[in-house]
Every structure is written in structure tokens, then in C-alpha cells.
Design a protein around this motif. Sequence first.
Motif, PDB file in Angstrom:
ATOM      1  N   ASP A  86      14.342   1.245  -2.139  1.00  0.00           N
ATOM      2  CA  ASP A  86      14.337   1.266  -0.673  1.00  0.00           C
ATOM      3  C   ASP A  86      13.058   1.927  -0.150  1.00  0.00           C
ATOM      4  OD1 ASP A  86      16.875  -0.035  -0.470  1.00  0.00           O
ATOM      5  OD2 ASP A  86      17.831   1.884  -0.931  1.00  0.00           O
ATOM      6  N   GLU A  87      13.161   2.673   0.922  1.00  0.00           N
ATOM      7  CA  GLU A  87      11.976   3.277   1.526  1.00  0.00           C
ATOM      8  C   GLU A  87      11.509   4.457   0.691  1.00  0.00           C
ATOM      9  OE1 GLU A  87      12.154   5.776   5.240  1.00  0.00           O
ATOM     10  OE2 GLU A  87      10.959   4.079   6.004  1.00  0.00           O
ATOM     11  N   ARG A  88      10.198   4.525   0.485  1.00  0.00           N
ATOM     12  CA  ARG A  88       9.619   5.627  -0.280  1.00  0.00           C
ATOM     13  C   ARG A  88       8.312   6.082   0.346  1.00  0.00           C
ATOM     14  NH1 ARG A  88      13.899   6.653  -2.281  1.00  0.00           N
ATOM     15  NH2 ARG A  88      14.446   6.410  -4.455  1.00  0.00           N
ATOM     16  N   CYS A  89       8.062   7.361   0.196  1.00  0.00           N
ATOM     17  CA  CYS A  89       6.811   7.974   0.638  1.00  0.00           C
ATOM     18  C   CYS A  89       5.687   7.545  -0.312  1.00  0.00           C
ATOM     19  CB  CYS A  89       6.987   9.487   0.598  1.00  0.00           C
ATOM     20  SG  CYS A  89       5.485  10.419   0.888  1.00  0.00           S
ATOM     21  N   VAL A  90       4.498   7.443   0.217  1.00  0.00           N
ATOM     22  CA  VAL A  90       3.354   7.079  -0.622  1.00  0.00           C
ATOM     23  C   VAL A  90       3.199   8.056  -1.784  1.00  0.00           C
ATOM     24  CG1 VAL A  90       1.617   8.302   0.762  1.00  0.00           C
ATOM     25  CG2 VAL A  90       0.946   6.323  -0.586  1.00  0.00           C
ATOM     26  N   CYS A  91       3.556   9.303  -1.580  1.00  0.00           N
ATOM     27  CA  CYS A  91       3.444  10.296  -2.658  1.00  0.00           C
ATOM     28  C   CYS A  91       4.400   9.964  -3.803  1.00  0.00           C
ATOM     29  CB  CYS A  91       3.682  11.702  -2.129  1.00  0.00           C
ATOM     30  SG  CYS A  91       5.307  11.975  -1.403  1.00  0.00           S
ATOM     31  N   HIS A  92       5.598   9.491  -3.493  1.00  0.00           N
ATOM     32  CA  HIS A  92       6.560   9.121  -4.535  1.00  0.00           C
ATOM     33  C   HIS A  92       6.109   7.869  -5.280  1.00  0.00           C
ATOM     34  CE1 HIS A  92       9.622  11.405  -1.927  1.00  0.00           C
ATOM     35  NE2 HIS A  92       9.151  12.202  -2.874  1.00  0.00           N
ATOM     36  N   ILE A  93       5.557   6.919  -4.546  1.00  0.00           N
ATOM     37  CA  ILE A  93       5.056   5.694  -5.181  1.00  0.00           C
ATOM     38  C   ILE A  93       3.917   6.045  -6.131  1.00  0.00           C
ATOM     39  CG2 ILE A  93       4.033   3.416  -4.778  1.00  0.00           C
ATOM     40  CD1 ILE A  93       5.383   3.524  -1.957  1.00  0.00           C
ATOM     41  N   LYS A 153       5.678   0.032   7.366  1.00  0.00           N
ATOM     42  CA  LYS A 153       5.098   1.375   7.221  1.00  0.00           C
ATOM     43  C   LYS A 153       5.630   2.233   8.360  1.00  0.00           C
ATOM     44  CE  LYS A 153       0.653   2.977   8.273  1.00  0.00           C
ATOM     45  NZ  LYS A 153      -0.812   2.875   8.154  1.00  0.00           N
ATOM     46  N   ARG A 154       6.108   3.422   7.997  1.00  0.00           N
ATOM     47  CA  ARG A 154       6.609   4.363   8.986  1.00  0.00           C
ATOM     48  C   ARG A 154       5.957   5.705   8.720  1.00  0.00           C
ATOM     49  NH1 ARG A 154      11.072   7.986   9.232  1.00  0.00           N
ATOM     50  NH2 ARG A 154      11.573   7.500   7.062  1.00  0.00           N
ATOM     51  N   GLN A 155       5.363   6.288   9.765  1.00  0.00           N
ATOM     52  CA  GLN A 155       4.680   7.565   9.601  1.00  0.00           C
ATOM     53  C   GLN A 155       5.568   8.707  10.075  1.00  0.00           C
ATOM     54  OE1 GLN A 155       0.715   7.708  11.175  1.00  0.00           O
ATOM     55  NE2 GLN A 155       0.346   9.758  10.387  1.00  0.00           N
ATOM     56  N   VAL A 156       5.682   9.718   9.221  1.00  0.00           N
ATOM     57  CA  VAL A 156       6.405  10.940   9.559  1.00  0.00           C
ATOM     58  C   VAL A 156       5.456  12.090   9.268  1.00  0.00           C
ATOM     59  CG1 VAL A 156       8.393  12.401   9.050  1.00  0.00           C
ATOM     60  CG2 VAL A 156       8.625   9.908   8.960  1.00  0.00           C
ATOM     61  N   ALA A 157       5.032  12.750  10.328  1.00  0.00           N
ATOM     62  CA  ALA A 157       4.029  13.820  10.227  1.00  0.00           C
ATOM     63  C   ALA A 157       2.786  13.259   9.514  1.00  0.00           C
ATOM     64  CB  ALA A 157       4.603  15.040   9.529  1.00  0.00           C
ATOM     65  N   VAL A 158       2.430  13.807   8.366  1.00  0.00           N
ATOM     66  CA  VAL A 158       1.227  13.348   7.666  1.00  0.00           C
ATOM     67  C   VAL A 158       1.524  12.312   6.587  1.00  0.00           C
ATOM     68  CG1 VAL A 158      -0.036  15.478   8.107  1.00  0.00           C
ATOM     69  CG2 VAL A 158       1.302  15.251   6.005  1.00  0.00           C
ATOM     70  N   TRP A 159       2.813  11.999   6.366  1.00  0.00           N
ATOM     71  CA  TRP A 159       3.196  11.089   5.292  1.00  0.00           C
ATOM     72  C   TRP A 159       3.540   9.703   5.819  1.00  0.00           C
ATOM     73  CZ3 TRP A 159       1.815  12.746   0.818  1.00  0.00           C
ATOM     74  CH2 TRP A 159       1.812  14.117   0.559  1.00  0.00           C
ATOM     75  N   ASN A 160       3.172   8.701   5.023  1.00  0.00           N
ATOM     76  CA  ASN A 160       3.558   7.322   5.324  1.00  0.00           C
ATOM     77  C   ASN A 160       4.671   6.902   4.379  1.00  0.00           C
ATOM     78  OD1 ASN A 160       1.691   6.761   7.407  1.00  0.00           O
ATOM     79  ND2 ASN A 160       0.090   6.503   5.891  1.00  0.00           N
ATOM     80  N   TYR A 161       5.685   6.289   4.931  1.00  0.00           N
ATOM     81  CA  TYR A 161       6.820   5.780   4.172  1.00  0.00           C
ATOM     82  C   TYR A 161       6.796   4.258   4.230  1.00  0.00           C
ATOM     83  CZ  TYR A 161       8.730  10.471   3.953  1.00  0.00           C
ATOM     84  OH  TYR A 161       8.905  11.802   3.684  1.00  0.00           O
ATOM     85  N   TYR A 162       7.068   3.629   3.080  1.00  0.00           N
ATOM     86  CA  TYR A 162       6.986   2.181   2.967  1.00  0.00           C
ATOM     87  C   TYR A 162       8.314   1.607   2.507  1.00  0.00           C
ATOM     88  CZ  TYR A 162       2.007   2.891   3.437  1.00  0.00           C
ATOM     89  OH  TYR A 162       0.775   3.242   3.916  1.00  0.00           O
ATOM     90  N   SER A 163       8.605   0.408   3.023  1.00  0.00           N
ATOM     91  CA  SER A 163       9.809  -0.327   2.615  1.00  0.00           C
ATOM     92  C   SER A 163       9.514  -1.814   2.723  1.00  0.00           C
ATOM     93  CB  SER A 163      10.994   0.044   3.512  1.00  0.00           C
ATOM     94  OG  SER A 163      10.716  -0.313   4.854  1.00  0.00           O
ATOM     95  N   LEU A 164      10.328  -2.610   2.041  1.00  0.00           N
ATOM     96  CA  LEU A 164      10.164  -4.057   2.166  1.00  0.00           C
ATOM     97  C   LEU A 164      10.528  -4.496   3.570  1.00  0.00           C
ATOM     98  CD1 LEU A 164      11.661  -5.504  -1.138  1.00  0.00           C
ATOM     99  CD2 LEU A 164       9.277  -5.221  -0.519  1.00  0.00           C
ATOM    100  N   ASN A 165       9.776  -5.439   4.091  1.00  0.00           N
ATOM    101  CA  ASN A 165      10.082  -6.024   5.391  1.00  0.00           C
ATOM    102  C   ASN A 165      11.112  -7.130   5.179  1.00  0.00           C
ATOM    103  OD1 ASN A 165      10.227  -7.270   7.834  1.00  0.00           O
ATOM    104  ND2 ASN A 165       8.048  -7.717   8.019  1.00  0.00           N
TER     105      ASN A 165
END
Length: 104
Positions: free
Chosen positions: A31-38, A64-76
Motif C-alpha cells: 500500500d502507501e509507503r514513505c520514500v524512506c521505506h521504499i 504522491k502525498r506530502q506530509v511535512a518533509v516526507w513524500n508518501y507513494y501509492s498506486l493510483n
Amino acid sequence: MSEVLVDYAQVFNAMADKFRLEILLYLYVNDERCVCHISDYFNIGQSSISYHLKILHEADIINKRQVAVWNYYSLNQNSEVYKLLENIFKNINMKGWIHNVSNE
């Protein structure tokens, strides 16, 4: 060339890379994951991961969803290629792609 063909060319170009398909499979399973986790999962620097995520995002394959300084990604799931990805991934063993992460 018509605009529709340009859009499809961008999508096919984004999906023509094995590593980007692996990123898509990772997001499909997790599902949705932060770029750091990827980045951690693939053991690759964030700048390299971000390059590939940018291509997938510009092709409208991922969100792409931004939360503070992190970007979170999920399939569209509304993209035209989501059903195609489901068909590709249904025959792959998902067990090795599960990535349990803490919600820091």
C-alpha cells in the motif's frame, strides 16, 4: 502525434523498466509507503528511488502525498494501467515483498 498516444508512450516508457516494475509491485503489496521505506527496502539511496518515483508519478501510475518533509507513494487505482498491473502481479508470490515498517 495525438496527445493520447503521447500519454500512452509516457506510461509504457515508465513501465518498461524492471526496477520501476519492482517498485510498483512493492507498492501493490504494501500500500502507501514513505520514500524512506521504499529506499530501505531496496537498499538504494533516496535520490535514486526519487528519480524512478518521479517518472512513475508523471505517468500518473502512482500517487504522491506530502506530509511535512516526507513524500508518501501509492498506486493510483484510478489509472488506466491499474488493472493491467493487477493482472501482472496476480501470478507473483507476494510473500517476499511484504515490508513491515514502524509508523514513525
